[in-house]
Design an enzyme around this catalytic site. Structure first.
Site, short mmCIF file in Angstrom:
data_model
loop_
_atom_site.label_atom_id
_atom_site.label_comp_id
_atom_site.label_asym_id
_atom_site.label_seq_id
_atom_site.Cartn_x
_atom_site.Cartn_y
_atom_site.Cartn_z
N ASP A 180 0.85 -1.19 0.00
CA ASP A 180 0.00 0.00 0.00
C ASP A 180 0.89 1.24 0.00
O ASP A 180 2.05 1.19 0.39
CB ASP A 180 -0.89 -0.03 1.25
CG ASP A 180 -1.83 1.16 1.35
OD1 ASP A 180 -2.32 1.64 0.31
OD2 ASP A 180 -2.07 1.61 2.49
N ASP A 221 -0.36 4.94 1.05
CA ASP A 221 -0.63 5.86 2.15
C ASP A 221 -0.49 5.18 3.51
O ASP A 221 -1.10 4.14 3.75
CB ASP A 221 -2.04 6.46 2.01
CG ASP A 221 -2.14 7.31 0.76
OD1 ASP A 221 -1.26 8.17 0.55
OD2 ASP A 221 -3.09 7.12 -0.02
N ASP A 272 -2.25 -0.82 5.81
CA ASP A 272 -2.64 -0.34 7.14
C ASP A 272 -4.14 -0.50 7.39
O ASP A 272 -4.61 -0.26 8.50
CB ASP A 272 -2.23 1.11 7.37
CG ASP A 272 -2.93 2.07 6.43
OD1 ASP A 272 -2.87 1.87 5.20
OD2 ASP A 272 -3.55 3.04 6.91
#
Length: 177
Positions: free
Chosen positions: A11, A13, A136
């Site tokens: 990922d 961000d 996240d």
């Protein structure tokens, strides 16, 4: 015949790019507040911000994602991972369509060693065919066919269902030892 490398999707961000750091800075500046990362233990900024959901208006600025800080050690570890794994960046950029250009430019500046063919802007990451997904957000693991690896962020500190890495040194320990 050469054996295919395992794939790791990563990922963007809050995993390689410090989106929350910039969001916190902009929010505190514009709303004259003093929220810190520590204030967010197990929460998202929108849950404690005076403006709530309005917080996401920052993402409407097509340049918001262009100057994010790079997560410590991510560049070195990802470069080393590429010697053993096939690495993809998988960003759910469809959630913020105005972010495409800035995210791409940011990746080309900070991760020029990741080929364009290995950058995926999508929505639902279950479309990604990889052995591992470092993210996240646990919702991205729901339909993902490989192993989800949770990258620690203030909002997921109480999550216990997935293997966890706290930083890029932990990623190196998990995949390179």
């Amino acid at each position: 015949m050469e054996t295919a490398k395992q794939r790791i999707a990563i990922d963007m961000d809050e995993v390689v790019a410090d989106t929350l750091g910039k969001l916190l800075h902009c929010y505190n500046r514009d709303y004259e507040d003093t929220v810190t990362i520590e204030d967010l233990h197990g929460k998202k900024l929108r849950q404690v911000a005076k403006c709530g959901q309005e917080l996401y208006r920052y993402f409407d600025d097509p340049t918001f994602f262009r100057d994010l800080a790079v997560m410590p050690d991510s560049q070195d570890v990802i470069r080393e991972l590429q010697t053993r794994y096939e690495i993809f960046i998988a960003s759910a950029a469809m959630e913020v369509p105005a972010s495409f250009a800035a995210k791409y430019e940011w990746l080309k500046e900070h991760f020029p060693f990741i080929p364009d063919t290995h950058i995926v802007f999508c929505g639902d990451k279950s479309i990604i065919n990889a052995d591992y997904l470092i993210d996240d957000h646990t919702y991205q693991f729901a339909r993902f066919r490989g192993q989800g690896i949770l990258y620690t962020a203030s909002h997921n500190l109480e999550e216990t269902r997935y293997p966890r890495v706290n930083n890029w040194r932990d990623v190196a320990d998990m995949f390179l030892k």
